[in-house]
Motif scaffolding. Structure first.
Motif, short mmCIF file in Angstrom:
data_model
loop_
_atom_site.label_atom_id
_atom_site.label_comp_id
_atom_site.label_asym_id
_atom_site.label_seq_id
_atom_site.Cartn_x
_atom_site.Cartn_y
_atom_site.Cartn_z
N ILE A 43 12.17 -24.29 12.79
CA ILE A 43 12.37 -22.86 12.52
C ILE A 43 12.19 -22.55 11.03
O ILE A 43 11.61 -21.54 10.67
N MET A 47 9.76 -19.85 9.43
CA MET A 47 10.31 -18.69 8.73
C MET A 47 9.85 -18.59 7.27
O MET A 47 10.08 -17.58 6.62
N PHE A 107 9.16 -19.99 -1.40
CA PHE A 107 10.57 -19.72 -1.69
C PHE A 107 11.14 -20.88 -2.49
O PHE A 107 10.93 -22.05 -2.15
N GLU A 108 11.87 -20.55 -3.53
CA GLU A 108 12.44 -21.58 -4.42
C GLU A 108 13.92 -21.74 -4.16
O GLU A 108 14.61 -20.75 -3.87
N MET A 109 14.41 -22.96 -4.32
CA MET A 109 15.85 -23.17 -4.38
C MET A 109 16.24 -22.90 -5.84
O MET A 109 15.74 -23.54 -6.76
N LEU A 110 17.11 -21.92 -6.04
CA LEU A 110 17.41 -21.43 -7.40
C LEU A 110 18.72 -22.00 -7.92
O LEU A 110 19.72 -22.04 -7.21
N SER A 111 18.71 -22.39 -9.18
CA SER A 111 19.94 -22.80 -9.85
C SER A 111 20.36 -21.69 -10.82
O SER A 111 19.61 -20.73 -11.04
N GLY A 116 16.32 -14.20 -12.59
CA GLY A 116 15.18 -13.30 -12.59
C GLY A 116 15.41 -12.20 -13.60
O GLY A 116 16.33 -12.28 -14.43
N LYS B 142 18.76 -17.81 14.68
CA LYS B 142 17.40 -17.79 14.12
C LYS B 142 16.34 -17.95 15.20
O LYS B 142 15.32 -17.25 15.20
N GLN B 156 12.30 -12.91 -1.69
CA GLN B 156 13.39 -13.75 -2.18
C GLN B 156 14.26 -12.93 -3.12
O GLN B 156 13.74 -12.25 -4.02
N ARG B 158 17.03 -12.77 -6.13
CA ARG B 158 17.23 -13.63 -7.29
C ARG B 158 18.30 -13.04 -8.19
O ARG B 158 18.31 -11.84 -8.45
N LEU B 181 21.22 -15.46 10.89
CA LEU B 181 20.66 -14.37 10.10
C LEU B 181 21.62 -13.19 10.17
O LEU B 181 22.23 -12.95 11.22
N GLU B 208 18.56 -14.42 5.30
CA GLU B 208 18.67 -15.84 5.62
C GLU B 208 19.13 -16.57 4.36
O GLU B 208 18.64 -16.27 3.27
N ARG B 210 19.90 -20.37 2.38
CA ARG B 210 19.75 -21.83 2.33
C ARG B 210 20.49 -22.31 1.08
O ARG B 210 20.42 -21.67 0.02
N VAL B 211 21.18 -23.43 1.22
CA VAL B 211 21.93 -23.98 0.09
C VAL B 211 21.69 -25.47 0.01
O VAL B 211 21.63 -26.16 1.02
N ASP B 212 21.51 -25.96 -1.23
CA ASP B 212 21.37 -27.40 -1.46
C ASP B 212 22.12 -27.71 -2.75
O ASP B 212 21.61 -27.43 -3.84
N ASP B 214 24.18 -27.04 -5.78
CA ASP B 214 24.48 -25.78 -6.46
C ASP B 214 23.25 -24.86 -6.52
O ASP B 214 23.22 -23.91 -7.29
N ARG B 215 22.26 -25.16 -5.71
CA ARG B 215 21.08 -24.31 -5.66
C ARG B 215 21.08 -23.51 -4.35
O ARG B 215 21.61 -23.98 -3.35
N TYR B 216 20.48 -22.35 -4.39
CA TYR B 216 20.48 -21.50 -3.21
C TYR B 216 19.13 -20.81 -3.05
O TYR B 216 18.34 -20.73 -4.01
N CYS B 217 18.91 -20.31 -1.86
CA CYS B 217 17.71 -19.51 -1.58
C CYS B 217 18.14 -18.43 -0.58
O CYS B 217 18.62 -18.75 0.51
N ILE B 219 16.83 -15.12 1.40
CA ILE B 219 15.56 -14.49 1.79
C ILE B 219 15.83 -13.25 2.64
O ILE B 219 16.65 -13.29 3.57
#
Lengths: 137, 245
Positions: A43, A47, A107-111, A116, B142, B156, B158, B181, B208, B210-212, B214-217, B219
């Motif tokens: 998925i 997506m 799409f970026e994983m942002l720290s 921005g 989803k 995205q 930001r 979602l 939507e 996503r987290v990894d 301390d990073r996030y996304c 959308i």
């Protein structure tokens, strides 16, 4: 279209090259041969794509619909013979088979260190897809 | 980057940025000698020239012959001129510029009949309005959502500073952990469609996350099309003995 010297250029004179200027590997028309559904995507990968076109595959038989099931398959799709290929996702919705053509978003994983900014003048924004290059479609 | 005014589940709101980046295509079209092509816009004709062609009278064949014989459609001062900045204009039936045009959006049923007309001139963008886009509290699986809606636009979100980093990170974390979602929308109840621009298309918006570490996304998926067959086609498929769920 013009050449750098200002001469008229017809579209059929153009040649496709890869980023390193070598002749590009192009995909044949998806309507000229059988498309094998080999690669499944999850998925998340699906997506990541914006869908630009979608088709109802009305003639799909039940065995194919059953084989696809809850999975999402992808293949390289090209309408005309000789394009770079766009991802075509095949999935079942409400018992019918659909094919969705997409373009991938980055799409970026942002720290915290990747903030921005907000442009000052955004009042005259017009919705369009100018960033999207459909010239290969 | 464009600003977006958005609220979280606790109705705290902030202005953050949103943007889109498509993956660059690997193939480009060049001239046979490898040099770049240049796209130009060139003036092909003007209203006055086209009008003069049709006011001379006669049949279409007469007009065609007149064009072949005398090239009246070519004004050496204008035709072929390169155009740089152009604007779309609307004209009335007499080819005069129309300054006040009412634009309507026609909402169609799956069978092609018109369901509704909306006056889109009066509907402003609401992505950065005084009232933020709100979480509706309606979560979607989803797998279910991608089989119900066609998501044609994706952006995205930001952060623009440390405070909004925490704000967006927590939103993404919530959605990541619930693997869902969240439907968001405009207006006081979050039930209005999302308008990216004045008079533009109206979208349903789904967040939507996503987290990894301390990073996030985060959308924003936008849709204005349902993956739905017209009723008569569904009946036709059912009559052929197919299982429509």
């Amino acid at each position: 279209m013009l050449s750098e010297k200002g001469n008229w250029v017809n579209r059929d004179e153009l040649v496709a090259v890869a980023e390193d200027e070598t002749p590009a590997d192009l995909v044949g028309s998806s309507f000229d041969s059988v498309m094998d559904l080999r690669r499944k995507v999850d998925i998340k990968e699906f997506m990541d794509h914006s869908i630009t076109l979608f088709y109802h595959l009305g003639d799909a038989d039940q065995s194919l619909i059953k084989a696809v099931g809850n999975s999402i398959y992808v293949f390289e799709y090209c309408y005309f013979d000789g394009c770079e290929g766009f991802p075509a996702f095949v999935m079942v919705s409400e018992g019918s088979l659909f094919m969705l053509i997409g373009v991938k978003n980055l799409f970026e994983m942002l720290s915290l260190e990747q903030p921005g900014w907000i442009d000052e003048d955004t009042d005259d924004y017009e919705e369009n897809d100018e960033e999207l290059d459909f010239s290969m479609l | 980057m464009r600003p977006i005014h958005i609220a979280d589940a606790k109705k705290r709101d902030a202005e953050v940025a949103f943007h889109v980046h498509y993956e660059k295509r690997n193939v480009k079209m060049v001239l046979p000698d490898g040099t770049e092509k240049i796209n130009v816009k060139i003036l092909k004709s003007t209203v006055d020239i086209e009008r003069s062609l049709f006011t001379v009278g006669g049949t279409m064949a007469d007009i065609a012959q007149k064009i072949i014989d005398g090239d009246p459609e070519i004004d050496m001062e204008l035709i072929g001129k390169k155009l740089n900045h152009t604007h779309k204009l609307y004209v009335d039936k007499n080819d005069n510029i129309a300054y006040r045009v009412n634009m309507f959006q026609r909402v169609m049923n799956p069978d092609g009949t018109e369901r509704e007309r909306r006056d889109i001139n009066k509907v402003p963008s609401n992505v950065n309005a005084e009232i933020p886009l709100r979480w509706t509290g309606k979560r979607f699986d989803k797998s279910e959502a991608v089989r119900k809606y066609i998501f044609s636009k994706k952006y995205q979100l930001r952060h623009v500073n440390g405070v909004t980093y925490d704000f967006l990170y927590n939103m993404a974390k919530d959605l990541h952990e619930t693997d869902s979602l969240m439907l968001i929308g405009g207006g006081k109840k979050g039930s209005d469609p999302i308008m990216l621009s004045r008079g533009g298309a109206a979208y349903r918006g789904f967040l939507e996350g996503r987290v990894d570490g301390d990073r996030y996304c985060l959308i924003l998926h936008l849709t204005n099309i349902e993956m739905k067959l017209p009723d008569d086609l569904i009946l036709s498929i059912r009559s052929r003995g197919c299982n429509m769920g």
